[in-house]
Design an enzyme around this catalytic site. Structure first.
Site, PDB file in Angstrom:
ATOM      1  N   CYS A  86       0.813  -1.232   0.000  1.00  0.00           N
ATOM      2  CA  CYS A  86       0.000   0.000   0.000  1.00  0.00           C
ATOM      3  C   CYS A  86       0.842   1.275   0.000  1.00  0.00           C
ATOM      4  O   CYS A  86       0.312   2.362  -0.219  1.00  0.00           O
ATOM      5  CB  CYS A  86      -0.926   0.001   1.198  1.00  0.00           C
ATOM      6  N   HIS A 144      -3.098   7.488   2.457  1.00  0.00           N
ATOM      7  CA  HIS A 144      -3.508   6.174   1.953  1.00  0.00           C
ATOM      8  C   HIS A 144      -4.864   5.854   2.578  1.00  0.00           C
ATOM      9  O   HIS A 144      -5.106   6.153   3.747  1.00  0.00           O
ATOM     10  CB  HIS A 144      -2.467   5.124   2.333  1.00  0.00           C
ATOM     11  N   ASN A 172      -9.960   0.360  -0.010  1.00  0.00           N
ATOM     12  CA  ASN A 172      -8.499   0.419  -0.038  1.00  0.00           C
ATOM     13  C   ASN A 172      -8.014  -0.130  -1.383  1.00  0.00           C
ATOM     14  O   ASN A 172      -8.123  -1.327  -1.641  1.00  0.00           O
ATOM     15  CB  ASN A 172      -7.952  -0.413   1.131  1.00  0.00           C
TER      16      ASN A 172
END
Ligand code: ACO
Length: 324
Positions: free
Chosen positions: A114, A251, A281
């Site tokens: 990520c 993020h 996500n």
């Protein structure tokens, strides 16, 4: 001339199909209320069977190229961050380079889960500032839906698919002020996804599922503490106060993690770009997608100071402070 790194274009792509929390509630034992309250997510985009990391990257890249008003042939470095590459090799970056009709320069993938967008931005910045490259395309492109265990309610509620793009070029004007990237491989067992080969070789080992496996609550705690530290590191490196930051582009893993970072910055949520509710996500794509959205809807303006940050498997984490 001192070479700075300037953002000259952004782009994004989200697949057409969406899965609502209600839909996910038909797959696993969960509810819209639980998911929204614990994560801030309402729905996520899911790629169609014909789509790939390279095809989604191409759409996002073409948008960024159009926004920058350059010719694709000017791009001399392509970095694709992805955990779901089209092939083991050639890299998705090489496939993208070909799709864009570019035959010169260099293209490669990176893997930082990520944190991929921040790692790619950091590498691009070093290449530009050192004179190794002039115009760099960075991409985060992820098909998380293909590596999620759709029977695991602890993870399948979280992830979505998409691609984000950013074009950077050498400039006399300040742009990227600093980047900070870190890794610590000690916590592999808290968040990992085995490769398909491992699953084929030893399918009896549950750890070889080829799906995202996460001890969510433990990851959550490390993520909050780590992101708080990186905010301090970034401000200190630039000799800036919290009030100097106009926008936080985090993020998009969990609204509670994002809110904790905003709180640390004493920043109202109105100054935080949140796409989580409709995108979930999207791993390495999330920061680039969020930045693109806020540039295109006019929230982020030229001259403003933006802090981007991310945390992901590895563990990896990082931040970038930019003057847009
Ligand atoms: N629906 C209903 N109940 C659920 C669900 C669900 N989808 N998932 C878990 N539960 C249950 C658990 O079984 C547990 O029940 P119990 O108390 O009876 O044992 C209870 O809810 C609480 O579970 P926790 O895991 O403690 O819930 P938490 O509040 O931590 O939320 C979440 C889980 C959303 C996963 C959160 O921990 C999180 O967001 N973690 C961080 C994720 C992250 O940042 N990852 C890094 C980036 S990802 C990457 O790099 C690929």
């Amino acid at each position: 001339m001192i070479r700075h790194t300037k953002i000259i274009g952004t782009g994004g792509y989200l697949p057409e199909t969406t899965y609502s929390n209600e839909h996910i509630s038909t797959l696993v034992d969960t509810s819209d209320e639980w998911i929204f309250e614990r994560t801030g997510i309402k729905s996520r985009h899911i790629a169609a069977a014909h789509e790939s990391a390279a095809s989604m990257a191409e759409t996002a890249a073409r948008q960024a190229i159009a926004a920058a008003e350059i010719d694709a042939s000017q791009i001399d470095l392509i970095i694709v961050a992805t955990g779901t590459p089209d092939n083991v090799y050639p890299s998705t970056a090489c496939l993208l380079q070909h799709r864009l009709g570019i035959k010169t320069g260099v293209a490669f993938d990176i893997q930082a889960a990520c944190s991929g967008a921040i790692f790619a931005l950091s590498i691009a910045d070093q290449y530009i500032k050192s004179g190794m490259a002039n115009t760099v395309l960075i991409i985060g492109s992820e098909l998380c839906s293909r590596i999620v265990d759709w029977t695991d309610r602890g993870t399948c509620i979280l992830f979505g698919d998409g691609a984000g793009a950013m074009l950077l070029t050498a400039s006399a004007e300040a742009g990227v002020l600093s980047t900070h990237i870190h890794s610590n491989g000690e916590f592999e067992n808290l968040l990992y996804c085995s490769n398909p080969q491992a699953a084929a070789e030893a399918p009896e080992n549950a750890a070889n599922s080829g799906c995202i496996t996460m001890r969510g609550n433990e990851v959550f705690k490390v993520a909050v503490n780590t992101l708080e530290r990186i905010v301090d590191e970034t401000l200190e490196a630039n000799g800036l106060e919290k009030t100097a930051i106009d926008w936080l582009v985090p993020h998009q893993a969990n609204i509670r993690i994002i809110a904790a970072t905003a709180k640390k910055l004493k920043m109202p949520m109105e100054q935080v770009v949140v796409t989580l509710e409709t995108q979930g996500n999207t791993s390495s794509a999330s920061v680039l997608l969020a930045f693109n959205e806020a540039v295109r809807d006019g929230r982020i303006q030229r001259g403003q100071v933006v802090l981007m940050e991310a945390f992901g498997a590895g563990f990896t984490w990082g931040s970038a402070l930019i003057k847009y």
